[in-house]
Structure formats: structure tokens, C-alpha cells
Design a protein around this motif. Sequence first.
Motif, PDB file in Angstrom:
ATOM      1  N   LYS A   1      15.028  37.516 -21.926  1.00 48.82           N
ATOM      2  CA  LYS A   1      14.595  37.698 -23.410  1.00 48.82           C
ATOM      3  C   LYS A   1      14.105  36.459 -23.985  1.00 48.82           C
ATOM      4  CE  LYS A   1      17.331  39.866 -27.232  1.00 48.82           C
ATOM      5  NZ  LYS A   1      18.772  40.269 -27.429  1.00 48.82           N
ATOM      6  N   ALA A   2      12.965  36.663 -24.447  1.00 44.18           N
ATOM      7  CA  ALA A   2      12.094  35.418 -25.090  1.00 44.18           C
ATOM      8  C   ALA A   2      12.687  35.138 -26.445  1.00 44.18           C
ATOM      9  CB  ALA A   2      10.505  35.978 -25.359  1.00 44.18           C
ATOM     10  N   LYS A   3      12.373  33.896 -26.796  1.00 48.52           N
ATOM     11  CA  LYS A   3      13.092  33.652 -27.982  1.00 48.52           C
ATOM     12  C   LYS A   3      12.416  34.350 -29.370  1.00 48.52           C
ATOM     13  CE  LYS A   3      12.383  28.804 -26.677  1.00 48.52           C
ATOM     14  NZ  LYS A   3      12.103  29.259 -25.258  1.00 48.52           N
ATOM     15  N   ARG A   4      13.164  34.304 -30.274  1.00 49.54           N
ATOM     16  CA  ARG A   4      12.363  34.844 -31.542  1.00 49.54           C
ATOM     17  C   ARG A   4      11.152  34.068 -31.789  1.00 49.54           C
ATOM     18  NH1 ARG A   4      16.715  37.861 -34.725  1.00 49.54           N
ATOM     19  NH2 ARG A   4      18.558  37.705 -33.490  1.00 49.54           N
ATOM     20  N   GLY A   5      10.364  34.799 -32.598  1.00 49.25           N
ATOM     21  CA  GLY A   5       9.287  34.052 -33.253  1.00 49.25           C
ATOM     22  C   GLY A   5       7.990  34.292 -32.340  1.00 49.25           C
ATOM     23  N   LEU A   6       6.912  33.790 -33.259  1.00 49.74           N
ATOM     24  CA  LEU A   6       5.538  34.134 -32.534  1.00 49.74           C
ATOM     25  C   LEU A   6       4.856  32.746 -32.663  1.00 49.74           C
ATOM     26  CD1 LEU A   6       3.655  36.234 -31.497  1.00 49.74           C
ATOM     27  CD2 LEU A   6       3.139  36.753 -33.975  1.00 49.74           C
ATOM     28  N   ASN A   7       4.479  32.162 -31.603  1.00 50.85           N
ATOM     29  CA  ASN A   7       3.683  30.918 -31.450  1.00 50.85           C
ATOM     30  C   ASN A   7       2.837  31.041 -29.947  1.00 50.85           C
ATOM     31  OD1 ASN A   7       5.460  29.672 -29.437  1.00 50.85           O
ATOM     32  ND2 ASN A   7       6.741  29.545 -31.204  1.00 50.85           N
ATOM     33  N   PRO A   8       1.875  29.979 -29.682  1.00 51.12           N
ATOM     34  CA  PRO A   8       1.082  30.216 -28.595  1.00 51.12           C
ATOM     35  C   PRO A   8       2.140  29.982 -27.322  1.00 51.12           C
ATOM     36  CG  PRO A   8      -0.059  28.940 -30.474  1.00 51.12           C
ATOM     37  CD  PRO A   8       1.369  29.263 -30.820  1.00 51.12           C
TER      38      PRO A   8
ATOM     39  N   LEU B   1      -4.383  34.716 -26.251  1.00 44.49           N
ATOM     40  CA  LEU B   1      -4.236  33.653 -27.506  1.00 44.49           C
ATOM     41  C   LEU B   1      -5.169  33.654 -28.591  1.00 44.49           C
ATOM     42  CD1 LEU B   1      -3.659  30.709 -24.895  1.00 44.49           C
ATOM     43  CD2 LEU B   1      -2.064  31.274 -26.578  1.00 44.49           C
ATOM     44  N   ARG B   2      -6.386  34.076 -28.017  1.00 39.47           N
ATOM     45  CA  ARG B   2      -7.489  34.494 -29.067  1.00 39.47           C
ATOM     46  C   ARG B   2      -6.946  35.556 -30.172  1.00 39.47           C
ATOM     47  NH1 ARG B   2     -11.312  36.279 -25.716  1.00 39.47           N
ATOM     48  NH2 ARG B   2     -11.246  38.293 -26.693  1.00 39.47           N
ATOM     49  N   SER B   3      -6.281  36.512 -29.721  1.00 38.81           N
ATOM     50  CA  SER B   3      -5.731  37.458 -30.640  1.00 38.81           C
ATOM     51  C   SER B   3      -4.677  36.926 -31.717  1.00 38.81           C
ATOM     52  CB  SER B   3      -4.920  38.800 -29.693  1.00 38.81           C
ATOM     53  OG  SER B   3      -6.004  39.065 -29.040  1.00 38.81           O
ATOM     54  N   LEU B   4      -3.957  36.073 -30.914  1.00 39.62           N
ATOM     55  CA  LEU B   4      -2.836  35.485 -31.939  1.00 39.62           C
ATOM     56  C   LEU B   4      -3.604  34.747 -33.109  1.00 39.62           C
ATOM     57  CD1 LEU B   4       0.314  34.896 -32.187  1.00 39.62           C
ATOM     58  CD2 LEU B   4      -0.114  32.647 -31.032  1.00 39.62           C
ATOM     59  N   GLU B   5      -4.552  34.067 -32.844  1.00 41.24           N
ATOM     60  CA  GLU B   5      -5.357  33.266 -33.934  1.00 41.24           C
ATOM     61  C   GLU B   5      -5.978  34.448 -34.811  1.00 41.24           C
ATOM     62  OE1 GLU B   5      -6.320  30.300 -34.664  1.00 41.24           O
ATOM     63  OE2 GLU B   5      -4.369  30.071 -33.441  1.00 41.24           O
ATOM     64  N   ILE B   6      -6.413  35.415 -34.439  1.00 39.36           N
ATOM     65  CA  ILE B   6      -6.867  36.384 -35.264  1.00 39.36           C
ATOM     66  C   ILE B   6      -5.666  37.089 -36.033  1.00 39.36           C
ATOM     67  CG2 ILE B   6      -8.088  38.736 -35.339  1.00 39.36           C
ATOM     68  CD1 ILE B   6      -9.319  38.069 -32.812  1.00 39.36           C
ATOM     69  N   PHE B   7      -4.599  37.221 -35.530  1.00 37.37           N
ATOM     70  CA  PHE B   7      -3.510  37.977 -36.184  1.00 37.37           C
ATOM     71  C   PHE B   7      -3.026  37.005 -37.316  1.00 37.37           C
ATOM     72  CE2 PHE B   7       1.134  37.584 -36.577  1.00 37.37           C
ATOM     73  CZ  PHE B   7       1.392  38.649 -37.312  1.00 37.37           C
ATOM     74  N   ARG B   8      -3.157  35.746 -37.127  1.00 36.41           N
ATOM     75  CA  ARG B   8      -2.714  34.661 -38.044  1.00 36.41           C
ATOM     76  C   ARG B   8      -3.666  34.623 -39.433  1.00 36.41           C
ATOM     77  NH1 ARG B   8      -0.256  29.568 -34.721  1.00 36.41           N
ATOM     78  NH2 ARG B   8       1.962  30.441 -34.604  1.00 36.41           N
ATOM     79  N   LYS B   9      -5.154  34.966 -38.992  1.00 40.67           N
ATOM     80  CA  LYS B   9      -6.041  34.817 -40.152  1.00 40.67           C
ATOM     81  C   LYS B   9      -5.883  36.099 -40.900  1.00 40.67           C
ATOM     82  CE  LYS B   9      -9.027  31.496 -37.834  1.00 40.67           C
ATOM     83  NZ  LYS B   9      -9.988  31.760 -36.549  1.00 40.67           N
ATOM     84  N   LYS B  10      -5.704  37.335 -40.300  1.00 40.24           N
ATOM     85  CA  LYS B  10      -5.754  38.439 -40.957  1.00 40.24           C
ATOM     86  C   LYS B  10      -4.573  38.576 -42.315  1.00 40.24           C
ATOM     87  CE  LYS B  10      -8.976  41.110 -38.504  1.00 40.24           C
ATOM     88  NZ  LYS B  10      -9.820  42.143 -39.368  1.00 40.24           N
TER      89      LYS B  10
END
Lengths: 469, 397
Positions: free
Chosen positions: A28-35, A56-65
Motif C-alpha cells: 500500500k503506497a503512502k497517501r498523497g501525490l508527489n514525484p 512524471l510528465r503527466s504529474l506536472e501537467i496535472f499540477r498545472k491544470k
Amino acid sequence: MATSPKIDVGTDYKEKYGFFVPEDYVFKAKRGLNPEIVKEISWMKGEPEWMTKFRLRSLEIFRKKPMPNWGADLSVIDFENIFYYLRASDKQSKTWEELPPDIKATYDRLGVPEAERKFLAGVSAQYESEVVYHSLQKELSAKGVIFLDTDSALREHPDLFKEYFGTVIPPADNKFSALNSAVWSGGSFIYVPKGVRVDVPLQAYFRINAENMGQFERTLIICDEGSFVHYIEGCTAPIYTSDSLHSAVVEIIVKKDARCRYTTIQNWSTNVFNLVTKRAMAYADATMEWVDGNLGSQITMKYPSVYLMEPGAKGDVLSIAFAGKGQHQDAGGKMIHVAPNTTSTITSKSISKAGGRTSYRGHIKVYPGANNSKSFVKCDALLLDDNSRSDTYPYNDVDADNVTLGHEATVSKVSDEQLFYLMSRGITRNEAETMIVNGFIEPFTKELPLEYAVELNRLIQLEMEGSVG
Amino acid sequence: MGFNAETLEQAVQGEPDWLLDRRRTALSSFERLPLPSRTDEEWRRTNLAGLDLPAYARFEQRNGHVPERSALPSGVIFEPLAIAAQRHASLIEPLLFSLVRADRDRFSALHAAFFTGGNFVYVPDGVTIDEPILGQHFSHEGGTSVLPHTLIVAGKGARFNYLDEYIAEGDETEGYRSGSAEIFVGEGAEVGYVAVQKWGRNAWHLADQRARLEKDSTLKLFNVTLGARFSKTRVEASLVGPGATAELKGIYFASGEQFFDFHTLQDHQVGNTTSDLLFKGALQDVARTVYAGLIRIEKGAARSDAYQANRNLVLSDKAKATSIPMLEIDNNDVRCTHGATVGPVDPNHLFYLRSRGIPERTAKRMIVQGFFGQVLDRIPFQQARELIEAELEARLG
């Protein structure tokens, strides 16, 4: 999340469906979202480098949208309070008997084995974030059909996978497709070779079974020229007390003369946010059909779409939505006519009761040059009591020549004449209403395989119990 | 120059203080409000590029043009709005701009601050007028603003018909035009309202027509849009009393580079109300039209019946019609239906007529006439019908 409003989750769910299995997770991964979490997910799965970079690229986009500011209220979602990856069982099971007993117990309630015994070709049952059970009939393999969970497909067919993955729905399409692209796990991968017809529907059951756990499955279907496949996705989820997020991405490519049908019955428990991006590309004379039923979840925002890329392509959406107490079904369809002589139809049926809200939201876009295209949209809504609400928001943009476009919608209640007729035959009011509702959605149920139609009628019956008379 | 306080003081003189105050408030809204942006759903498909408002801050008419009048029953008031504002302040002050609100957007504010011309019509309780009342509004030159405002008040059980005709005399260069109407339909009253917009083909036209219907009243509104290069009209009816019936009909014929935009609202605030909307349009050349309509049924508005339809006949390959019919229904005991179609002339119809020896041009014309025929039958009175048919005839060519 301290300010999160209290959400009613329909406390009778457990008795109705009874799916509640204690948590037992291998990882079970930790909660939350980071690289780091994203890298960890990718590492756990042993993915190639390009996929890690893609995530990782998608995560960047997610943060910007920005969050969408239309449709349902999504402000209560706390992205930091969600598990982004779980794996319920280490190994892929080949047969039903090998499945862990508690998972089996849950599926028994859903009737998966029976369904399989009867006529299903393959079962790819998703318990938590990964496919744990999977079978495929021998003759399908012999025909060259690939039906795998998406993670295995990435390992076993890397070239085919890379050619199509993310081409229909790029990470930057919207905030939730970016999120899915960053943390996706599980889902189905189907490849049907040229000219092959898969006569029995392929199906997967999807489940959510952990508190605060997002499920981000990723499905990719490729129908090569002249092929046919029917894929069925059905969802049920047990009840939990805080919000769960389900954000899937489904990409489908239907090549020349091929036909694909994708059937969904979504019945997440009423605390789930169901924010799904589904899109198909249909090429010359190809047919794409979405059959989409939304019964569960607290909020659903889902607009299956078809991009009609070449002349003769045909797109079809048949959708039903049922919104009970505290639910908002914001569903519909999108048809994007890119090429001339393309046709599309959207049929939407929605039912609201006990304060529920259904919204049809659709978009017909006809690009310049997509001349002689035709599109027809029909929406019918049934309101079962005066607390409920129904909306229709069709958006039409036509920029081509000689285009025919039609839209029709009706909103009504169960008519007194129909009720009176049935009740005068000795049927109780509740039964009569259930019959009328089942009749209302019949155009949808008749498109389903038999056991799904039966299940849907039963679900409607459950939903209608205690309906305001 | 421009639409500012100085222009306002020059343009309006001799008006009562309350009206001047109201204009000044509207002017400050105008100065405060931004130009609607394309990110705004209502304006997403509406292109305001090229509209140079300050260039039109010149007015053709002074307020106070006295319309011609036939003999009207006693108690009926039919006067230029600016004159009536002095004489009948107690009737007008509470109503003026209460339906067409000055702070709704920049254009509504501009209209409320600078309206010129337009009429006040008051028909007392129980009075029936057989002959229709005609209001005509003219423009004569480009580079100006012509902003008539009509205020109609129908007393209990009053019955009459009213026609607003917006006429361009001579083919003008660009100008700014509006033509708004507020219609108060009293209990049990029956009002026919027809607006025929024939501004010059280079004009910018933005207007609001909004009605409020009391118990058991009936409004038959008919909107005809033919003129202006850019025309945006909002047609809205609020049904606030049970038994109210609003019939909202419209036709438009867009040709050349014309752009027409219609936003309609059927606002059922109470139950047992009926609304019936049908807008039909034909487009040719490279014309574009947008129709966006909303039926809103409020929570308590049970046993409401609402119908909404928009039909577009696209006569050329390059003309484009956009149709967006919307519903927001908050009550179950209702009947709501809506529909929209956009399409070319049915080739089978054309083939049938041509096989009978009718030339294509005539055949198309007949099809267009037939297309409009159904809705022309709903024009509430004969004079308006004759006028509209003649205008259509002239344009179909």
C-alpha cells in the motif's frame, strides 16, 4: 480535509449489496501525490523508463491544470488524502480456485463465476488496483486476440503498447486524464487482429475496496481493420465513509471497417467521485458504440466520446443515468466529426429520485470540411418526485457544410394514467412505478447481454424500493 | 466623445430627476462593467470584435417624438416614454428597467443610460382595444446610436395588440441600435406583442425583450429579426402567476454576412403555467445564427407545461446555424419537451417540386415559405402578419 462536508452515503448499501471485505494488502503506497510516489509506483511495477518519464510528465501537467469549474462540485476532493496504488495480491491467478478466499467471497456475491461458466470468454476481475484474476479462452488466443490487464500488456507487448498508449487521450487532455496518466494501474488491454470477430463479450469486473483509495485503471482497446469486439465493464463497490476517487482513462482505436462496442454498468457506492475520460477514434466506415449505464457514485462526470476521423465512420452513445439521494449524474456524450459523411447518434435516458440530480451534457462538434455529416441527439428524463432535478445542456458547434443536426428532449414524471392502469390490475404502486421505470430504460437494457439486463433490472428494483409514492 | 457623463447630460434634457438619476446609475454600471468575454458561456459564440462603441456616441432622435395615434379608449396611455415619465411617474418609476435590468451587462447598462425614443403603453383594467397599437422607430444615418425602449403595462383583464417596428430609412453605414421592451401582463390580461427588427445591414443591434406574466394572463410574443449585420436579442418570459401562458415565437432570415444570436428563457416560477416557444430561421450565403434557449422550472412549479423548439433551414453550404436548447427542471410534475434541428433543404422535397416542372429557384422559395408558414400562422394579429409576409417576400427574392 477538516472542512470537508459530511456526505450521506446511503446507509442501507451494505444490506443491499453486502460487499464489504476487510482490508488485506500486500503493498500500500503512502497517501498523497508527489514525484516520489509516482516513481515508486513505476518501480514497483518494473516499468520501462519511458513509462516512468511519461508518468512524471503527466504529474506536472496535472499540477498545472485548473479544476474544471463547470458540471458538478469537485472542490471536496483532497488529492493529498488518497492512496494512489494498492496491490491486493502478489500473483496473477489463472483459475478461480486460486483466488484469495475473501476476494472470492466478494465476487461470489456478484455472480462472476456463474457468468463465466455460462458463456463468458474471459474474466479480468479487478480487485483493488490490479488485475488479480484473468482467464482467456483458448480459441481467442489462437485467433491472435490479446486480452490482458494493462500492466501485463506493457511487459508482454511493449511495442504494440507504446504505439497506441496515450494517443487517443493525451495526458494534457484534462486534469483527470493527467492524474490517471501519472498514477494509472490496472485496466484491460485488448488487441483484435485484422478481420477477427470476437463473438462473445469480453468482460472485467472492477472493484474499489479500500478507504480513501483512488482507482486509476487504464484501458486500451485496439480493433484492427474489419474486426469486432464487445467489451463489458461493470462496477460495484462496498460502502465506506469518506470519499473515494475513481478516475479511469479508456482509449479505443477502431480501424477501417471495424466495430467496437463498449458496455459499462457503473454502480460505485454513493461516496465515490467517478471522473472518467473515455474516448474512441473511429476510422473509415468503422463503428464505435458506447453503452453506458450510471447507477452509483456520488458524483459522476463522464462523457464518452467518438472522434469520427475518416469518411463513413459512425459513432453511437446509448446512456442511462439513475440519480438517487445525494447523487449527481452529470453524463452524456461527445461526437466530434472530423471527416465528411460521418454520422452519430446519442440517446440518453435519465431518472432522478429522492433529491437526485441528473444532467445530460453533450457536445456535437463538426469541424470545417466534415461536410454532409449527420448527428441526432435524444434525451429523455423521468423525475420520480418533486425534490429531484433534471437538466439538459447540449452544446452544438457546426462549422462544416450541409450538416444535418437534430436534438430532442423530454422531461416528465410517471404518468398518472399509466399508474392507474397498472394499479387497477392489482399491482402495488411501488411495483407499478418500477415496471414503468424498467420500461423507460428498456432501449438500454435490450442492448445488454442477458445476465446484465437481469442484474440491471434487479438493481433498478433495489433502487426503487422505498421510492416516494 | 464617447458614452460618458457629458454625452448623457447633452442627450437628455427636461427629464424628471428620478429618471436622470436612474440614467446616471446605469452609466456608472456601463463604466464599471467589462465587455462580455468569450469565456462567458452566453457570449462564447458571439464575436464582438469590430464593435467600436465610442464611435457611435451620437443620437439621432431627441426624446419626445409624438407617435401618431388612432382613437384610443379613455384611460389608455400611449406616449413617448420620456414624456410619459414626467406625466405618469407613479406608473412608470416602479417598473422601468425592473425587468430589463441595467446592471445585467455592459450593453443593457448602455441602453438604460442612453435610451432614446420608445413608447409607454398603459391599458387600464378591463379595457379591450380592437385595433393594434403601432410603434415605429426609425434610423436615418450611420455612426449614430438609436436606442428605443418600450414599456407596456396591461391592467387586469386588458386585451390589446402592440407592434414595434424598427426601420432603417436608407442603407446606412455602421451604427449602434437596440430595441428593448418590458411587458407587464396583469392578471387575466391578453397581450399580443410583435417586434420587427429591420435595422440597416451594417448595424450592431443588442436588445432585451422581457415579459412578466401574472395569474391567468396570456402573452403572445412574436419576434422577427431581419436587419443588422450583428443582432443579439434576448427574449425572456417569467411566469409568476398560476394559469399564465406565454407563447414565444420567432422567425429570422439571415443572408449575406449577417450574424444573429438569440437567447431565450422560459422561466416558470410557479405551477400551472404554460410556455410554448418556437423559433424558426432560414440562412443563406455565409450567414451565421446562434440560438440558445433555456426552460427553467422552479422547485414549486408543479403542473407546468413547457415546449421549446428551434428549427433552422440552411440554404447554402456556407451558412451555419448553432442551436443549443437547454432544460433545468426542478419539479417532477411537469411536461417539458424541446427539440432543435439544423439541416439543408430536403433533396426529396426539391426533387418532387422539380419533377412537377418548377424551376429550382422557385421550388426552394416555396420550401422556405412552407417552412415559415407554420409559425406565421401564430402571428397574433392580421396587420402584423401582412407586414411580416411582405418583408419575407421581399427578402426571399
